[in-house]
Design a protein around this motif. Structure first.
Motif, PDB file in Angstrom:
ATOM      1  N   GLY A   1       0.830  -1.199   0.000  1.00 34.00           N
ATOM      2  CA  GLY A   1       0.000   0.000   0.000  1.00 34.00           C
ATOM      3  C   GLY A   1       0.859   1.240   0.000  1.00 34.00           C
ATOM      4  O   GLY A   1       2.082   1.169   0.146  1.00 34.00           O
TER       5      GLY A   1
ATOM      6  N   GLU B   1      -3.850  -5.972   0.592  1.00 36.17           N
ATOM      7  CA  GLU B   1      -3.911  -4.650  -0.024  1.00 36.17           C
ATOM      8  C   GLU B   1      -4.463  -3.653   0.989  1.00 36.17           C
ATOM      9  O   GLU B   1      -5.507  -3.894   1.597  1.00 36.17           O
ATOM     10  CB  GLU B   1      -4.801  -4.677  -1.267  1.00 36.17           C
ATOM     11  CG  GLU B   1      -4.284  -5.554  -2.391  1.00 36.17           C
ATOM     12  CD  GLU B   1      -3.218  -4.865  -3.209  1.00 36.17           C
ATOM     13  OE1 GLU B   1      -2.900  -3.693  -2.901  1.00 36.17           O
ATOM     14  OE2 GLU B   1      -2.722  -5.504  -4.159  1.00 36.17           O
TER      15      GLU B   1
ATOM     16  N   GLN C   1      -5.854   3.099  -0.340  1.00 34.29           N
ATOM     17  CA  GLN C   1      -4.985   4.113  -0.933  1.00 34.29           C
ATOM     18  C   GLN C   1      -5.187   5.470  -0.259  1.00 34.29           C
ATOM     19  O   GLN C   1      -5.526   6.466  -0.885  1.00 34.29           O
ATOM     20  CB  GLN C   1      -5.276   4.216  -2.428  1.00 34.29           C
ATOM     21  CG  GLN C   1      -5.032   2.921  -3.179  1.00 34.29           C
ATOM     22  CD  GLN C   1      -3.580   2.499  -3.115  1.00 34.29           C
ATOM     23  OE1 GLN C   1      -2.688   3.245  -3.491  1.00 34.29           O
ATOM     24  NE2 GLN C   1      -3.325   1.283  -2.646  1.00 34.29           N
TER      25      GLN C   1
END
Length: 235
Positions: free
Chosen positions: A100, A222, A225
């Motif tokens: 990330g 993940e 963002q």
């Protein structure tokens, strides 16, 4: 001949003190110095011992990502006791590759996972390092046994490698990383790896051998963002 019955002689409190003084004197031990010794402190709890070795910024870290929590559960289930009645220890288990952007909370989750392991009651010998610091320690230099250091890191039951891909790429970096990851892969040693790079960028940075091992030994996590550091600062 009449035999006199001998009653056992019981020492009173004063007699016991005198007897102890005689024993100490025979061993050249000064009782005054013994009395002056400070009381032993209470032993650290496993969590207290963990916190002394953890950076202050992450001492209150809490793992709450579902995949990280699932990793903790699997490692706890795989822990085994070295002997009957002993506390179970982390020995083998799965690994995570946490990817990330900078500030997404990957390092926080990694340290939180270690805290969660300790709180679950299992024993864990662990080590944390950034990739850049690791390469600096392993780089050959006078007076240092880099091979011995690499072996120690490779065998550590639980290892955090933070910011993989942040150091400058080179053939030496690729080779050292492969040797480290390959050993941990072969012995199924749990490893928490954080990176700001995408997998395709890791392949270009570390080569096919390392990324192939990582793909087989880790579950990829993940992260959103969002730079959590900037978000907290704005709040």
């Amino acid at each position: 001949m009449r035999t006199r019955n001998r009653e056992p002689q019981l020492l009173g409190s004063e007699g016991a003190v005198d007897r102890m003084a005689q024993i100490l004197a025979a061993r050249n031990i000064d009782p005054v110095r013994i009395d002056a010794l400070p009381d032993e402190p209470e032993p650290f709890s496993p969590l207290d011992a963990l916190l002394t070795a953890m950076p202050p910024r992450y001492q209150a870290a809490v793992a709450d990502h579902p995949q990280v929590l699932d990793w903790v559960r699997q490692v706890v289930e795989a822990a085994v006791a070295p002997s009957r009645g002993a506390r179970r220890q982390v020995t083998t288990g799965p690994s995570l590759l946490m990817a990330g952007v900078v500030g997404a909370g990957k390092t926080h989750q990694a340290y939180g996972a270690v805290r969660r392991l300790v709180q679950s009651g299992v024993g864990v010998r662990w080590r944390a390092t950034t990739a850049a610091d690791l390469y600096a320690e392993l780089r050959p230099r006078p007076g240092a046994d880099s091979e011995r250091e690499l072996a120690a890191v490779s065998r550590c039951p639980l290892l955090i490698i933070d910011d993989l891909g942040a150091a400058k790429a080179s053939e030496w970096v690729e080779e050292v990383t492969y040797r480290l990851i390959n050993r941990r892969y072969n012995y199924e040693l749990p490893t928490l790896i954080t990176t700001n790079l995408a997998i395709k960028d890791l392949r270009a940075y570390l080569g096919d051998r390392v990324t192939s091992r990582l793909a087989q030994m880790t579950t990829r996590v993940e992260f959103e963002q969002v730079d959590r550091r900037r978000h907290r600062a704005a709040a």
